[in-house]
Design a protein around this motif. Sequence first.
Motif, PDB file in Angstrom:
ATOM      1  N   ASP A 321       0.803  -1.219   0.000  1.00  0.00           N
ATOM      2  CA  ASP A 321       0.000   0.000   0.000  1.00  0.00           C
ATOM      3  C   ASP A 321       0.840   1.275   0.000  1.00  0.00           C
ATOM      4  O   ASP A 321       0.317   2.360  -0.228  1.00  0.00           O
ATOM      5  CB  ASP A 321      -0.925   0.022   1.223  1.00  0.00           C
ATOM      6  CG  ASP A 321      -1.956  -1.082   1.142  1.00  0.00           C
ATOM      7  OD1 ASP A 321      -2.311  -1.460   0.004  1.00  0.00           O
ATOM      8  OD2 ASP A 321      -2.380  -1.592   2.193  1.00  0.00           O
ATOM      9  N   PRO A 324       2.391   3.321  -5.262  1.00  0.00           N
ATOM     10  CA  PRO A 324       1.449   3.198  -6.374  1.00  0.00           C
ATOM     11  C   PRO A 324       2.060   2.261  -7.417  1.00  0.00           C
ATOM     12  O   PRO A 324       3.293   2.117  -7.466  1.00  0.00           O
ATOM     13  CB  PRO A 324       1.367   4.621  -6.919  1.00  0.00           C
ATOM     14  CG  PRO A 324       2.663   5.264  -6.546  1.00  0.00           C
ATOM     15  CD  PRO A 324       3.095   4.617  -5.254  1.00  0.00           C
ATOM     16  N   ASP A 325       1.226   1.644  -8.237  1.00  0.00           N
ATOM     17  CA  ASP A 325       1.730   0.686  -9.221  1.00  0.00           C
ATOM     18  C   ASP A 325       2.770   1.278 -10.159  1.00  0.00           C
ATOM     19  O   ASP A 325       3.722   0.611 -10.531  1.00  0.00           O
ATOM     20  CB  ASP A 325       0.569   0.117 -10.053  1.00  0.00           C
ATOM     21  CG  ASP A 325       0.030  -1.144  -9.402  1.00  0.00           C
ATOM     22  OD1 ASP A 325       0.730  -1.680  -8.509  1.00  0.00           O
ATOM     23  OD2 ASP A 325      -1.068  -1.579  -9.760  1.00  0.00           O
ATOM     24  N   ARG A 328       6.186   0.915  -8.839  1.00  0.00           N
ATOM     25  CA  ARG A 328       6.386  -0.344  -8.126  1.00  0.00           C
ATOM     26  C   ARG A 328       7.826  -0.834  -8.142  1.00  0.00           C
ATOM     27  O   ARG A 328       8.178  -1.769  -7.442  1.00  0.00           O
ATOM     28  CB  ARG A 328       5.454  -1.426  -8.686  1.00  0.00           C
ATOM     29  CG  ARG A 328       5.727  -1.819 -10.095  1.00  0.00           C
ATOM     30  CD  ARG A 328       4.424  -2.222 -10.755  1.00  0.00           C
ATOM     31  NE  ARG A 328       4.168  -3.648 -10.617  1.00  0.00           N
ATOM     32  CZ  ARG A 328       4.671  -4.580 -11.423  1.00  0.00           C
ATOM     33  NH1 ARG A 328       5.447  -4.217 -12.423  1.00  0.00           N
ATOM     34  NH2 ARG A 328       4.386  -5.831 -11.228  1.00  0.00           N
ATOM     35  N   LYS A 355      -1.910   6.003   4.707  1.00  0.00           N
ATOM     36  CA  LYS A 355      -2.329   6.610   3.437  1.00  0.00           C
ATOM     37  C   LYS A 355      -1.603   7.923   3.207  1.00  0.00           C
ATOM     38  O   LYS A 355      -1.153   8.209   2.105  1.00  0.00           O
ATOM     39  CB  LYS A 355      -3.839   6.837   3.445  1.00  0.00           C
ATOM     40  CG  LYS A 355      -4.567   5.542   3.164  1.00  0.00           C
ATOM     41  CD  LYS A 355      -5.998   5.798   2.726  1.00  0.00           C
ATOM     42  CE  LYS A 355      -6.676   4.462   2.491  1.00  0.00           C
ATOM     43  NZ  LYS A 355      -7.928   4.306   3.213  1.00  0.00           N
ATOM     44  N   GLN A 359       0.960   8.811   0.100  1.00  0.00           N
ATOM     45  CA  GLN A 359       0.799   9.960  -0.801  1.00  0.00           C
ATOM     46  C   GLN A 359       2.054  10.804  -0.841  1.00  0.00           C
ATOM     47  O   GLN A 359       2.518  11.234  -1.886  1.00  0.00           O
ATOM     48  CB  GLN A 359      -0.358  10.834  -0.324  1.00  0.00           C
ATOM     49  CG  GLN A 359      -1.680  10.353  -0.881  1.00  0.00           C
ATOM     50  CD  GLN A 359      -2.844  11.070  -0.219  1.00  0.00           C
ATOM     51  OE1 GLN A 359      -2.657  12.075   0.463  1.00  0.00           O
ATOM     52  NE2 GLN A 359      -4.038  10.544  -0.413  1.00  0.00           N
ATOM     53  N   GLU A 362       4.782   9.072  -2.793  1.00  0.00           N
ATOM     54  CA  GLU A 362       4.581   9.163  -4.242  1.00  0.00           C
ATOM     55  C   GLU A 362       5.064  10.516  -4.767  1.00  0.00           C
ATOM     56  O   GLU A 362       5.768  10.607  -5.763  1.00  0.00           O
ATOM     57  CB  GLU A 362       3.109   8.947  -4.603  1.00  0.00           C
ATOM     58  CG  GLU A 362       2.908   9.037  -6.105  1.00  0.00           C
ATOM     59  CD  GLU A 362       1.455   8.907  -6.549  1.00  0.00           C
ATOM     60  OE1 GLU A 362       0.575   8.801  -5.681  1.00  0.00           O
ATOM     61  OE2 GLU A 362       1.235   8.912  -7.774  1.00  0.00           O
ATOM     62  N   ASP A 398      -5.863   2.662 -14.942  1.00  0.00           N
ATOM     63  CA  ASP A 398      -6.871   3.378 -14.144  1.00  0.00           C
ATOM     64  C   ASP A 398      -7.522   4.516 -14.932  1.00  0.00           C
ATOM     65  O   ASP A 398      -7.700   5.619 -14.418  1.00  0.00           O
ATOM     66  CB  ASP A 398      -6.244   3.944 -12.857  1.00  0.00           C
ATOM     67  CG  ASP A 398      -5.753   2.838 -11.940  1.00  0.00           C
ATOM     68  OD1 ASP A 398      -6.277   1.717 -12.044  1.00  0.00           O
ATOM     69  OD2 ASP A 398      -4.841   3.096 -11.144  1.00  0.00           O
ATOM     70  N   HIS A 402      -3.530   8.775 -13.679  1.00  0.00           N
ATOM     71  CA  HIS A 402      -2.204   9.252 -13.257  1.00  0.00           C
ATOM     72  C   HIS A 402      -1.441   9.952 -14.375  1.00  0.00           C
ATOM     73  O   HIS A 402      -0.291  10.292 -14.219  1.00  0.00           O
ATOM     74  CB  HIS A 402      -1.366   8.075 -12.759  1.00  0.00           C
ATOM     75  CG  HIS A 402      -2.121   7.131 -11.894  1.00  0.00           C
ATOM     76  ND1 HIS A 402      -2.471   7.436 -10.600  1.00  0.00           N
ATOM     77  CD2 HIS A 402      -2.630   5.894 -12.143  1.00  0.00           C
ATOM     78  CE1 HIS A 402      -3.158   6.425 -10.082  1.00  0.00           C
ATOM     79  NE2 HIS A 402      -3.275   5.478 -10.999  1.00  0.00           N
TER      80      HIS A 402
END
Length: 631
Positions: A321, A324-325, A328, A355, A359, A362, A398, A402
């Motif tokens: 978690d 983000p993909d 990765r 979370k 964020q 990222e 998605d 993104h």
Amino acid sequence: MAKKQFKAESKRLLDLMIHSIYTNREIFLRELISNASDALDKLHYLSLTDEAVRAKCGELHIFISPDKEARTLTITDNGIGMTAEELEHNLGTIAKSGSLQFKESIDTSDEEAVSNIIGQFGVGFYSAFMVSDEVTVRTRSTITDEANCWTSTGADGYTIKPCDKETYGTDIILKLKADTEQDSYSEYLEPYRLQHLIKTYSDYIRYPIRMELEKTRTVGEGEDQKTETYKEVETVNSMVPIWKRAKNEVSEEECRAYYKQKFFDSADPLYTIRISTEGVVSYQAMLFVPARAPYDFYTKDFKKGLQLYSSGVLIMEQCADLLPDHFRFVRGIVDSQDLSLNISREMLQQDHQLKAIAQNIEKKILSELKKGLANDRETYEKFFDAFGLQLKYGVVSDYGMHKDKLKDLLLFYSASQQKRITLEEYITAMPEDQKYIYYACGETVQKIGALPQAELVKDKGYDMLCLTDEVDEFVMQMLGEISGKTARSIKDDNAELQSDDTKEKIETAAEENKELLAFLKETLGERVHDVKLSQKLKSHPVCLSATGGITFEMEKYFAAMPGNEMKPKAQRVLELNAEHPVFEALKRAYASDRERAKTLGEILYDQALLIADLPLDDPAHYTELVCSLMQ
Ligand code: ADP
């Protein structure tokens, strides 16, 4: 007692370790210390819930003792120890995980290959054989109390027998190899050398690593004053996890060494990202971008995630978690005092702190990559070679959620600059009259450069992005508008590459040759959606374009996907160059010899397929047609 043999694969690896010319032998010490630290972790963990175990625990530590006379180096821990069964299981087989991809033979003189294995598969314990003739493991299990001794001189196997051992835990005793002209092993008996190795590789180990060190002091007064040496046990490592140390206290070199050891990589990471924030969430992170993708990176077997610590204690090995993909590929550690030690995995997913950390991470990765792109293009290109594809997948996944943050990280090959550039760089270099970002997809840059449509772009003085990854076309469509400009494939009908004059001329010619075009369309039947005069050709007689939303690249992409269901196909439009002598010939044939006109039409269609790098429907028929013209 009969010698037991190592498992076949282990034996090969062992041979490799013993005979390799691997120059980085010194890592054996950090491997053994790391095992000792794990054994201490396990004991510590057990002692939390088991009182009997707790009673047996002393102060957890590691002790390193060189003995010059006996030529041995001993690594002692008072950790969990091993039973005879565990000795057998743990030290008789290498890489129980089965991750050992040992199928291809490995050239042991190939240092890179050897170091890759050592790195990737963490052959830990066995690295002892790089410096030792004989390795003895004396160990007493904290759980069963039994003590056993494992001995091996390497590839010829090992013995295990019961022994006496007063203290719990494990002694690893290395009988060092004799020095040779090229290699010194005696250095591993020098306290200062050992101290240096511990500082370099194992400084952050959470338990004290102790050694008896020689010290000097002055005694006496006046004329009687003299210096004497004495011995004192000292803790060599600082015990502070590397990510908890201040940025300016840890060199880039140390971070890299730490990464390689921690994540079993033999290559330096491309980027090291350090974060230390306090406020709404407080956490430290040490993140790395590897130099290459793991062999399973683009498969579903690959698992993303960062190691998660709560105030220095590991609570989760791979917390997915946190990443983000699209990022990765990042590896590393996150440590937060705001997370509870006993938080369960399910709870973690709901956790607001987590979370917020994710964020923040990222954002930080994004800004570091952008910085890397701006400051050092060479390194960034290496990064992009390894993980650019992942970023592109990120753009299209998605539903494009993104894309805005990722688009600035993309590189595409520029036909005029002959190197990779960003979209922004493309736009900046656009001449004023250029409306669109032009691109073309194909298998290679060369093939794209040879496309009939490429000529017009070049003539106009425009640049064109050459897209060679299957996903590229989807990326362009997903991106839509980029800084106010949209991207157009040069193969597109609305590529608008001709001047208004030429456009008009062609429109007039199309009107004049309406019948011929209809005739060709009828001749080609289902093969084409339309036949028309082209707005995008210069010296080539024909080209093929797609209409209706599905491009040829998409068609190829779907065709390559597994499954037998109906694959979407591009609707083909045959475009003819009205200025080309071939078109004149076609016109003449149409006026005088319809059969010949048919043949020419079919040949031109097949040629268009060839140029577009698409398979011919019937290659034998094509040859027949060409031959019929030659006769
Ligand atoms: P890895 O550490 O990657 O599992 P190793 O070959 O280094 O591989 O070690 C194999 C196993 O032997 C370890 O997983 C551990 O169970 C055991 N082991 C090694 N050293 C010790 C030690 N000092 N104390 C207890 N167990 C140990």
